[in-house]
Design an enzyme around this catalytic site. Structure first.
Site, short mmCIF file in Angstrom:
data_model
loop_
_atom_site.label_atom_id
_atom_site.label_comp_id
_atom_site.label_asym_id
_atom_site.label_seq_id
_atom_site.Cartn_x
_atom_site.Cartn_y
_atom_site.Cartn_z
N LYS A 143 -14.13 -55.23 70.28
CA LYS A 143 -14.80 -56.53 70.44
C LYS A 143 -14.08 -57.43 71.43
CE LYS A 143 -17.41 -57.07 66.19
NZ LYS A 143 -17.60 -57.89 65.00
N LYS B 272 -22.81 -46.07 68.43
CA LYS B 272 -23.36 -46.65 67.20
C LYS B 272 -24.57 -47.55 67.51
CE LYS B 272 -21.29 -50.18 65.29
NZ LYS B 272 -20.38 -51.13 64.66
N LYS C 101 -26.42 -54.38 66.94
CA LYS C 101 -27.23 -55.54 67.36
C LYS C 101 -26.70 -56.13 68.66
CE LYS C 101 -25.36 -57.63 63.19
NZ LYS C 101 -25.73 -58.13 61.88
P1 TYM Z 1 -21.68 -56.00 60.13
O1 TYM Z 1 -22.39 -57.29 60.01
O2 TYM Z 1 -21.26 -55.53 61.49
O3 TYM Z 1 -22.53 -54.84 59.54
C1 TYM Z 1 -23.01 -54.94 58.21
C2 TYM Z 1 -23.07 -53.59 57.55
O4 TYM Z 1 -23.90 -52.68 58.29
C3 TYM Z 1 -23.19 -51.49 58.54
N1 TYM Z 1 -23.61 -50.96 59.85
C4 TYM Z 1 -24.02 -49.70 60.04
N2 TYM Z 1 -24.16 -48.67 59.19
C5 TYM Z 1 -24.62 -47.50 59.71
N3 TYM Z 1 -24.94 -47.33 61.03
C6 TYM Z 1 -24.81 -48.34 61.90
N4 TYM Z 1 -25.14 -48.18 63.17
C7 TYM Z 1 -24.33 -49.60 61.41
N5 TYM Z 1 -24.10 -50.81 62.00
C8 TYM Z 1 -23.66 -51.63 61.01
C9 TYM Z 1 -21.72 -51.90 58.56
O5 TYM Z 1 -20.88 -50.80 58.31
C10 TYM Z 1 -21.69 -52.92 57.46
O6 TYM Z 1 -21.59 -52.29 56.19
N6 TYM Z 1 -17.03 -56.67 58.70
C11 TYM Z 1 -18.37 -56.51 58.17
C12 TYM Z 1 -18.86 -57.69 57.35
C13 TYM Z 1 -17.99 -58.06 56.20
C14 TYM Z 1 -17.79 -57.32 55.01
C15 TYM Z 1 -16.94 -58.10 54.20
C16 TYM Z 1 -18.25 -56.07 54.57
C17 TYM Z 1 -17.26 -59.20 56.07
N7 TYM Z 1 -16.63 -59.24 54.87
C18 TYM Z 1 -16.50 -57.67 52.93
C19 TYM Z 1 -17.81 -55.64 53.30
C20 TYM Z 1 -16.98 -56.42 52.52
C21 TYM Z 1 -19.27 -56.37 59.37
O7 TYM Z 1 -18.98 -56.69 60.46
O8 TYM Z 1 -20.47 -55.95 59.12
#
Ligand code: TYM
Length: 358
Positions: A126, A209, A212
């Protein structure tokens, strides 16, 4: 399952509690849906206590336009509910409404080590080449994530594959805190990375991957896409000229084909093995329309319901406020105990956290 009111400090048996979060930074993608939200719903319906958060404090680690952030937070709440999360069964809220996250995040900034964060691949991705210009928040992001989870002493965290390293760090932080302060206070959380949709790849490049933040909208399916757009994106998805084989091993080296099989499996609930067996010998000209039909059938009702819910933002805000109250009722006493363990004097009358003072 409900947690005990007073968590014992030693020999703690941590009751099963699920926590996960998603950033409100734009559209929910099919990756978010299959890797996370669909699993959230399954866990909710299995009867475990479930807490799901729109992590707006994480979102601002990169620039967010303030009015876009508010809209994205409400839209994510609508997406959660439209996908089957029930605000009566799960606690649904946005992170900034529960101060315990930021408070514990600070404590963890002091537990976590620079060396640990320096190894985080998501920060490197990032921040890109110009690390000097990245926000401090982006660097400390995984500490806040650990705080999200451990403010509830959650035991299980459903996520996609890309969050694995962050969850390992959460375990390291919990273990170091317990060890430094000679307590058995935080559970060592289990990541739950299961099913066909844990790593949904870009429709334009099977080695990247689905995200968004990809500049090409054709690389992803958004939950807000209409039926024609979904069908078009699948029709135009990159593939190869060969027919589908009858087993997964034979897909080795065909990343795009493998991705479409996984997406089909994630949407249908079948295993990838069954999907490939059922479609053996098909050309993509045949398989893609079937996948498009399945995707539209599963996703269109969600986008329609999201649009309906977004007509009543006041109700969404009310639900988020109610969820935040319930979340705070769990997290505040836990953070109060943390302050006490760490050695903070808490004497202010009416302090949210005085009940933890000893
Ligand atoms: P974020 O917002 O990037 O993504 C949210 C969730 O979606 C999953 N994900 C995917 N799974 C499969 N294939 C993909 N292409 C894909 N893109 C996204 C991510 O693995 C995630 O589960 N750091 C986290 C947010 C967060 C969080 C937490 C998660 C903050 N605090 C505490 C768990 C527990 C994040 O950036 O998710």
């Amino acid at each position: 399952m409900t947690a005990p009111k007073e968590a014992p400090k030693t020999g703690a048996v941590h009751p099963a509690r699920v926590f996960s979060g998603i950033q409100p930074t734009g559209n929910l993608t099919l990756g978010n849906y299959l890797g996370a939200v669909k699993r959230f719903v399954e866990m909710q319906n299995s009867g475990i206590e479930t807490i799901y958060c729109m992590v707006d404090l994480h979102a601002i680690t990169t620039w967010q336009d303030p009015s876009d952030l508010k809209r994205a937070t409400r839209e994510l709440a609508a997406g959660f509910i439209a996908s089957g999360l029930d605000p009566k069964k799960s606690i649904l809220f946005n992170q900034s409404q529960v101060a315990a996250h930021a408070e514990l995040g600070w404590i963890f900034n002091c537990v976590s080590r620079m060396g640990w964060l320096n190894r985080m691949t998501q920060f490197k991705d990032k921040a890109g080449k110009n690390r000097e210009a990245a926000s401090v928040g982006l660097f400390a992001y995984p500490n806040l994530m650990a705080a999200d989870i451990l403010a509830y002493r959650a035991t299980h965290v459903p996520v996609g594959e890309d969050q694995k390293q962050h969850l390992e760090l959460t375990r390291d932080i919990a273990a170091k805190f317990n060890n430094d302060f000679k307590v058995d206070f935080f559970p060592i959380t289990e990541p739950v990375i299961e099913g066909a949709g844990t790593r949904v790849m870009s429709l334009r490049d099977g080695t990247k991957k689905m995200s968004k933040s990809d500049p090409s909208d054709m690389s992803r399916i958004n939950l807000t896409d209409d039926a024609d757009t979904i069908a078009k994106k699948i029709r135009k998805a990159k593939t190869d000229p060969d027919p589908l084989p009858d087993n997964l091993e034979a897909l080795e080296g065909r990343a795009e084909a493998r991705n479409l099989i996984n997406i089909y499996a994630g949407l249908s609930g079948d295993t990838p093995d069954k999907v490939i067996a059922d479609h053996a010998g098909q050309q993509f000209g045949q398989f893609k329309p079937e996948l498009a039909e399945l995707a539209v059938a599963k996703l269109s009702p969600i986008s329609a319901e999201m649009a309906r819910l977004m007509n009543d933002v006041t109700e969404i805000d009310r639900l988020l406020g109610d969820g935040a109250d319930r979340a705070a009722a769990i997290a505040d006493p836990i953070v109060a105990e943390v302050y006490d363990i760490v050695g903070m004097v808490r004497s202010r009358t009416g302090n949210r956290h005085t009940e933890g003072n000893k």
